[in-house]
Design a protein around this motif. Structure first.
Motif, PDB file in Angstrom:
ATOM      1  N   PRO A   1     -76.094  67.696  92.453  1.00 27.50           N
ATOM      2  CA  PRO A   1     -75.553  68.299  91.261  1.00 27.50           C
ATOM      3  C   PRO A   1     -75.080  68.693  90.237  1.00 27.50           C
ATOM      4  N   THR A   2     -74.934  70.022  90.936  1.00 28.23           N
ATOM      5  CA  THR A   2     -73.935  70.939  89.723  1.00 28.23           C
ATOM      6  C   THR A   2     -72.895  71.593  90.897  1.00 28.23           C
ATOM      7  N   ASP A   3     -72.804  70.623  92.015  1.00 29.39           N
ATOM      8  CA  ASP A   3     -70.932  70.534  92.192  1.00 29.39           C
ATOM      9  C   ASP A   3     -70.388  70.011  91.870  1.00 29.39           C
ATOM     10  N   LEU A   4     -69.030  70.794  90.694  1.00 24.06           N
ATOM     11  CA  LEU A   4     -68.437  69.941  90.180  1.00 24.06           C
ATOM     12  C   LEU A   4     -67.060  69.280  90.960  1.00 24.06           C
ATOM     13  N   ASN A   5     -66.604  70.114  92.055  1.00 24.90           N
ATOM     14  CA  ASN A   5     -65.997  69.554  93.363  1.00 24.90           C
ATOM     15  C   ASN A   5     -66.328  67.708  93.905  1.00 24.90           C
ATOM     16  N   THR A   6     -67.151  67.569  94.110  1.00 26.80           N
ATOM     17  CA  THR A   6     -67.831  66.499  94.375  1.00 26.80           C
ATOM     18  C   THR A   6     -67.248  65.705  93.774  1.00 26.80           C
ATOM     19  N   ASN A   7     -67.233  64.102  94.433  1.00 30.33           N
ATOM     20  CA  ASN A   7     -66.014  63.083  94.433  1.00 30.33           C
ATOM     21  C   ASN A   7     -67.636  62.169  93.607  1.00 30.33           C
ATOM     22  N   MET A   8     -67.685  61.326  92.782  1.00 24.90           N
ATOM     23  CA  MET A   8     -68.881  61.052  91.785  1.00 24.90           C
ATOM     24  C   MET A   8     -68.274  59.572  92.727  1.00 24.90           C
ATOM     25  N   LEU A   9     -66.932  58.817  93.276  1.00 24.60           N
ATOM     26  CA  LEU A   9     -66.562  57.418  92.896  1.00 24.60           C
ATOM     27  C   LEU A   9     -66.621  57.344  94.584  1.00 24.60           C
ATOM     28  N   TYR A  10     -67.523  58.485  95.836  1.00 21.72           N
ATOM     29  CA  TYR A  10     -68.283  58.000  96.419  1.00 21.72           C
ATOM     30  C   TYR A  10     -69.394  58.099  96.844  1.00 21.72           C
ATOM     31  N   GLN A  11     -70.168  56.807  97.692  1.00 20.25           N
ATOM     32  CA  GLN A  11     -71.713  56.411  97.446  1.00 20.25           C
ATOM     33  C   GLN A  11     -72.436  57.393  97.441  1.00 20.25           C
ATOM     34  N   ALA A  12     -72.181  58.341  98.902  1.00 19.69           N
ATOM     35  CA  ALA A  12     -73.094  59.266  99.074  1.00 19.69           C
ATOM     36  C   ALA A  12     -73.332  60.311  98.283  1.00 19.69           C
TER      37      ALA A  12
END
Length: 776
Positions: free
Chosen positions: A71-82
């Motif tokens: 949740p705190t990672d700003l580099n993850t892509n929220m468009l990915y379902q996982a």
């Protein structure tokens, strides 16, 4: 250049799956801790679920910080379902964890509460800010339903933080209120105990147990209305994880329709539907599964706390037609809710700092502080009022169902009562125990079933204690006839002192020394040695407890430490300091040689210490090193026993072993006469946070020592004052003064010969372990 950057990014992403596994492991530890609390609550039949394993602490906050990496990672892509699912599950997992923290606030002191709440606030705000940054940056790519699906858990997390802070503010005031009420009831119990001539039985202890249990800080926090609100919020947060599946299904459908109509079915739809993540597919789904399990398990305790709170209020709800009483019930703010904030505010106004009247900056500073605290007082009042409203609405909605269940329960209970032989408690018995239930202002009366469970838990603790009865110790105490061994182990008149001042004795020290000598005697069967060590080991546990609790001024701490450390070597390795007792037993021809060797070794140790002693503080034997204290005891005891060999009838090795066993039994018997006082003291000593545990241990000790106390009461006890009876030196002074028994009597008196001791049948403490009726 682009190829180089891609290679660097690929290298940086390679360890990310391992980090994902680390996150899963931290989530699993938190889940296991919450599971352990749930199991512990069901096992003890405490449906308010005390926090024993998963508490608000530095450890749990560190684990949660690791679990909240996604949740705190700003580099993850929220468009990915996982990634979207793991962010959502992380937020809900955090909400569940916070909902389980509430009772643990009661077990902390003021500094711990402040530091832990601040740390939790920093963690929550960091999570919220990071997630909001991502939502803002990606709002044009995400449908509103996904944004709403993430925003709702964020709001719930902030509300839970507010309720925990509200509870934390009340902890100091509630503890002071409960402590004051406890001390008042304690005085009442003491008067009743004095009227019963210092007799303590299970019913007397039950009063302390009801007082300790009902005033337990964790129980007080768990039955608080603000804790009920946090439980409700936690339940709502857990429902979000179910709604997320519906949200994700709608989002997939939304992207498919939108981008398919634009002729680009694979651009964004593929990203949101495919489980790709830099953390790896398996670690991400493992995190998701573990955190979902944690949400399910962690929601059990808040849900049942909510139902229990509603159950508490159902029988005491103010009728709708009584508007004035209803208004008082819903809008009255008890003092303890805002007392701490008021104290802080007033302390700023009444500051002891010396300031000038024309110092306008200091005046502004104080005004701002008071303004801020007044704001927080208003927020606290709002939280309490809203919590009362929510609870009242919940009670109104569930009252019809509760009434139906209550009628069914009454009918079922009456059938069970008529078909069984269980004793039914009279109203007077129930009232006598309900008097000792401690409640805060505005709290409803505890339901009868809760009081019944409290009493039943006390019975269970006594039963647990009975299964731990020290049978080896009981067998040794059967050799006890009188208390002559208390003075026989050390001849103060005939053994010269190695120092101008002798160190005092605790109960443990002579027991350790005599046992060391006994197991070193030659020509004694090995099974007898093992049996004696096992018996003394069980007795030393109780002697250590007696020495520790009744040594009010802690004068004998170093003496106890000496006995404790020396006994470890004797019990585990058959070594007294550097002397191997097995080797000594084999190489010496008889007991006299063993005693001489141990005596000489001990004497040399003490004399060498005195020769090298330069610190004037060591002139006081209480400051001696533990090794020297044990050596001095060995010197005096072994020399005293050697006096038995000056007569014509020297004891054989077997006879001396038996007489030493009797002497040990005498000392243990004298020591264990203090058990009733120890049990009574354990019921009401120490701070409020530890009182419930102490009373629980007292009940277990009562069951564990039932046979021991009954065995001792077949004999008469010396009429010592209760405080003096706590110390072996006081026993020695009284018995030696009244009987003048010489230490050399060890060689002539037989184990079955009784020695007179002054007794007072009216003053000695008795313990009654008769079963008291429990509440139906």
């Amino acid at each position: 250049m682009g190829t180089f950057e891609e290679e660097v990014q690929r290298k940086l992403d390679e360890p990310m799956p391992w980090i994902g596994l680390y996150i899963a492991a931290a989530s699993a530890v938190c889940t296991l801790a919450m599971t352990a609390d749930v199991i512990n609550g069901f096992r003890q039949k405490k449906l308010w679920f005390p926090s024993k394993y998963f508490t608000l602490s530095a450890t749990s906050l560190t684990l949660l910080a690791v679990a909240m990496k996604l949740p705190t990672d700003l580099n993850t892509n929220m468009l990915y379902q996982a990634d979207w699912y793991t962010k959502l599950s992380g937020l809900i997992f955090m909400s569940t964890a916070m909902g389980n923290f509430a009772p643990s606030l009661g077990s902390m002191n003021d500094k711990e509460i402040l530091s832990n709440i601040i740390a939790l606030g920093i963690l929550v705000i960091t999570i919220v800010v990071n997630v909001w940054i991502q939502l803002i940056q990606l709002h044009h790519l995400l449908p509103p339903v996904i944004i709403l699906g993430v925003a709702v858990p964020i709001i719930l997390v902030l509300l839970l933080l507010a309720t925990l802070a509200s509870l934390a503010i009340t902890v100091p005031s509630t503890k002071r209120s409960m402590e004051s009420k406890y001390q008042d009831m304690h005085k009442l119990v003491l008067r009743e105990e004095e009227a019963l001539k210092r007799t303590i039985d299970k019913q007397m202890m039950m009063k302390y147990w009801v007082m300790a249990e009902s005033s337990s800080p964790q129980f007080v926090m768990a039955r608080s209305i603000v804790c009920t609100t946090s439980s409700l919020i936690c339940v709502l947060a857990s429902i979000t994880i179910v709604m997320s599946y519906i949200t994700m299904t709608y989002a997939n459908w939304f992207f498919h329709i939108r981008y398919a109509s634009l002729g680009q079915p694979g651009s964004v739809y593929e990203k949101i539907s495919q489980p790709r993540s830099v953390y790896g597919s398996f670690p991400v789904y493992l995190i998701l599964v573990i955190q979902c399990i944690g949400v399910v398990v962690g929601t059990i305790a808040p849900t049942l706390r909510l139902f229990v709170a509603i159950w508490f209020r159902c029988s005491t709800t103010i009728p709708k037609n009584n508007k004035s009483s209803l208004k008082d019930e819903l809008f009255k703010i008890e003092t303890y809710w805002i007392q701490k904030l008021v104290d802080w505010r007033d302390s700023f106004k009444n500051s002891s700092l010396q300031i000038r009247q024309d110092d306008k900056y200091m005046k502004y500073f104080h005004n701002v502080k008071c303004l801020v605290l007044n704001f927080f007082i208003g927020v606290q009042i709002l939280i309490v009022v809203v919590s009362k409203q929510l609870l009242y609405v919940s009670v109104l909605l569930t009252t019809p169902f509760a009434n139906i269940m209550n009628k069914i329960n009454i009918q079922f209970s009456s059938k069970v009562a008529t078909s069984s032989d269980n004793h039914v408690v009279s109203d007077d018995t129930e009232l006598s125990l309900s008097r000792y239930v401690l409640l805060l202002e505005g709290e409803p009366k505890l339901p009868k079933r809760i009081l019944n469970n409290i009493c039943r838990h006390a019975d269970n603790m006594i039963f647990i204690g009975k299964r731990m009865q020290p049978q080896n110790l009981i067998n040794l105490l059967h050799k006890f006839v009188n208390f002559s061994g208390v003075i026989q182990f050390d001849s103060t008149n005939q053994v010269p002192s190695l120092h101008f001042q002798e160190p005092p004795n605790c109960w443990m020290l002579p027991l350790m020394t005599l046992t060391s000598i006994a197991i070193s005697l030659p020509n004694v069967a090995e099974h007898k040695r093992k049996q004696l060590v096992s018996s003394v080991n069980e007795g030393l546990f109780l002697a250590k407890l007696i020495d520790k609790i009744l040594d009010a001024n802690a004068k004998l701490v170093n003496i106890r430490k000496s006995a404790d450390i020396s006994w470890v070597g004797v019990a585990l390795y058959r070594k007294w300091q550097d002397v191997d007792l097995r080797t000594t037993s084999r190489k010496c021809k008889n007991s006299k040689d063993v005693l001489k060797e141990l005596s000489n070794k001990a004497e040399m140790t003490v004399i060498e210490f005195k020769r090298e002693m330069k610190d004037f503080l060591m002139e006081n034997p209480l400051n001696w090193p533990v090794k020297i204290i044990a050596a001095n005891s060995m010197y005096r005891v072994s020399r005293t026993i050697l006096l038995a060999y000056k007569g014509e009838n020297e004891p054989t090795d077997e006879e001396l072993f038996e007489r030493l066993s009797v002497m040990i039994a005498d000392i243990l018997a004298a020591c264990l006469t203090n058990l009733p006082r120890v049990i009574a003291t354990m019921c009401h000593r120490n701070a409020i946070e530890k009182r419930e545990r102490n009373v629980r241990e007292a009940f277990i000790l009562l069951g564990k020592t039932e046979q021991v106390i009954q065995l001792l009461h077949r004999h008469e006890w010396p009429s010592l004052d209760a405080d003096k009876a706590s110390y072996i030196d006081e026993w020695r002074s009284l018995i030696h003064q009244d009987n003048e028994i010489p230490a050399t009597s060890i060689s002539t008196s037989s184990p079955g010969k009784a020695v007179k001791t002054p007794v007072s049948n009216a003053d000695h403490i008795t313990v009654t372990v008769a079963q008291s009726p429990s509440l139906s």
